[in-house]
Design a protein around this motif. Structure first.
Motif, short mmCIF file in Angstrom:
data_model
loop_
_atom_site.label_atom_id
_atom_site.label_comp_id
_atom_site.label_asym_id
_atom_site.label_seq_id
_atom_site.Cartn_x
_atom_site.Cartn_y
_atom_site.Cartn_z
N VAL A 1 -1.67 -30.11 -16.38
CA VAL A 1 -1.25 -28.69 -16.32
C VAL A 1 0.12 -28.43 -16.26
N ALA A 2 0.80 -29.19 -15.38
CA ALA A 2 2.33 -28.96 -15.19
C ALA A 2 2.98 -29.41 -16.60
N VAL B 1 -2.61 -27.37 -9.33
CA VAL B 1 -1.93 -27.60 -10.80
C VAL B 1 -1.88 -29.11 -10.63
N ALA C 1 2.24 -26.73 -19.34
CA ALA C 1 3.06 -25.42 -19.07
C ALA C 1 4.44 -25.58 -19.33
N GLN D 1 3.38 -28.48 -3.95
CA GLN D 1 2.56 -27.09 -4.25
C GLN D 1 2.33 -26.48 -2.96
N ILE E 1 6.83 -24.11 -11.44
CA ILE E 1 5.81 -23.51 -12.10
C ILE E 1 5.25 -22.37 -11.39
N HIS F 1 1.03 -19.54 -15.06
CA HIS F 1 1.93 -20.87 -15.16
C HIS F 1 3.13 -20.53 -15.95
#
Length: 369
Positions: free
Chosen positions: A79-80, A75, A83, A109, A353, A358
């Motif tokens: 992307v975070a 991620v 989402a 992560q 997430i 996600h």
């Protein structure tokens, strides 16, 4: 409506409904030789056949190669943020502007392993029940010997889909007088105590209303009105036998298909709420489905191997004495989870997430409202 004159002499002999038992007495259902293996006393009884021993299935030759081909995408900050924006746009109490302007400080992560064991089982219970005798032919022991409960063929529902079915055991019927109304088909009305009439509520039985010279128009000056509970009959049809006076008692087979679930998520150092991990969507790493599965061995994460052993033992022990296992399924999934630390308007907070799709959850201390 007036009562039927033919019933006047018998109403006094009827009992009230509350005085009669709800269930038939013990001595009413004597055990027959052919039923000895079906029932013990009046309680319910569970029956199950012995389980067959199956050969042990093959596990992957190398867990490391499986893990290498099942890597969960990392991620990124982009992307975070996407989402988070997708999440706040689906909610009514969050600001999309705040989600777009916050500063992401750190992404922590971790990929977790989730082990699941599903055990689909079938249990069979026998019990006495009854129904009013109508014009249908009674299937009693004179027509043959009742089959054993597990000899009765039924269509099994799709695996891992719970269901319950009730069937009448052939040749198990007995016809008896209704225990509720003692074979009369009726019981005395509790509203009028069998009289068919009650005191007029308008004039309280005085036949005239207070301060009025004329007779009460509601009861025509009789002081009595027809009972609304029984429509003036003085009795009501027995709800147990539906007025048929006799009941057909028979052994009923109750078949229950249930799906038992055991779940374990590998330990992690993040503070994501545990209930989120149970419903998170993961990437399938291993799947084993058979009439009976065996514990996973030599998995790189020892906790998963131990969980597999514990789950199978728990299910087999719990079901061995009361059900037949039809199918088992065990899976290992990879569940990605990312802890996002962000800064907004002078405050720092966290959101998570989780899952391959996600999904996002924001702690109550978040500042995006």
């Amino acid at each position: 409506m007036d009562r039927d004159p033919s019933e006047d002499d018998s109403v006094a002999d009827l009992s009230f409904e509350a005085e009669s038992p709800v269930m038939p007495p013990n001595e009413l259902l004597e055990e027959l030789p052919s039923y000895d293996w079906l029932l013990q006393g009046r309680g319910r009884r569970v029956f199950f056949p012995s389980l067959e021993v199956l050969e042990r299935p093959q596990e992957p030759a190398s867990w490391s190669s499986v893990l290498e081909h099942s890597r969960v995408p990392v991620v990124t900050e982009e992307v975070a943020r996407e989402a988070l924006l997708s999440f706040v746009n689906s909610q009514c109490c969050y600001s999309s502007a705040a989600a777009g302007n916050l500063i992401i400080q750190e992404l922590r992560q971790q990929t977790l392993c989730r082990y699941r064991l599903e055990t689909f089982s079938e249990s069979r219970v026998s019990e006495w029940t009854f129904q009013p005798v109508t014009n249908h032919q009674v299937d009693g022991p004179q027509r043959g010997t009742s089959p054993r409960l597990w000899d009765m063929k039924v269509q099994v529902p799709p695996m891992f889909q719970e269901d319950t079915r009730k069937l009448q055991v052939p040749h198990s019927s007995l016809v008896k007088e209704c225990h509720k109304c003692h074979g009369r088909g009726r019981y005395k009305c509790s509203g009028c105590h069998g009289a068919g009439v009650v005191r007029c509520s308008s004039c309280s039985g005085t036949k005239r209303k207070a301060r009025q010279p004329r007779r009460c128009h509601m009861c025509s000056g009789s002081g009595r009105r027809r009972c609304s509970t029984c429509s003036g009959r003085g009795n009501k049809t027995c709800a147990t036998c539906k007025g048929e006076r006799k009941l057909e008692h028979f052994v009923q087979l109750v078949i229950m298909w249930k799906n038992s679930l055991f779940e374990f998520v590998s330990p992690h150092h993040l503070h994501c709420p545990g209930e989120l991990l149970a419903k998170a969507r993961g990437e399938n790493l291993f799947r084993d489905e058979n009439a009976m599965v065996y514990p996973i061995v030599d998995f790189p994460l020892r906790d998963i191997s131990l969980a597999s052993q514990r789950g199978i033992e728990e299910h087999n022990t719990a079901l061995a004495s009361r059900a037949r296992i039809l199918q088992q399924r065990q899976t290992i999934e990879l569940i990605p989870i990312t802890e996002v630390h962000y800064w907004y308007q002078g405050k720092t907070s966290v959101y998570y997430i989780y899952g391959t799709d996600h999904q996002v959850t924001i702690l109550r201390t978040g500042v995006l409202h």
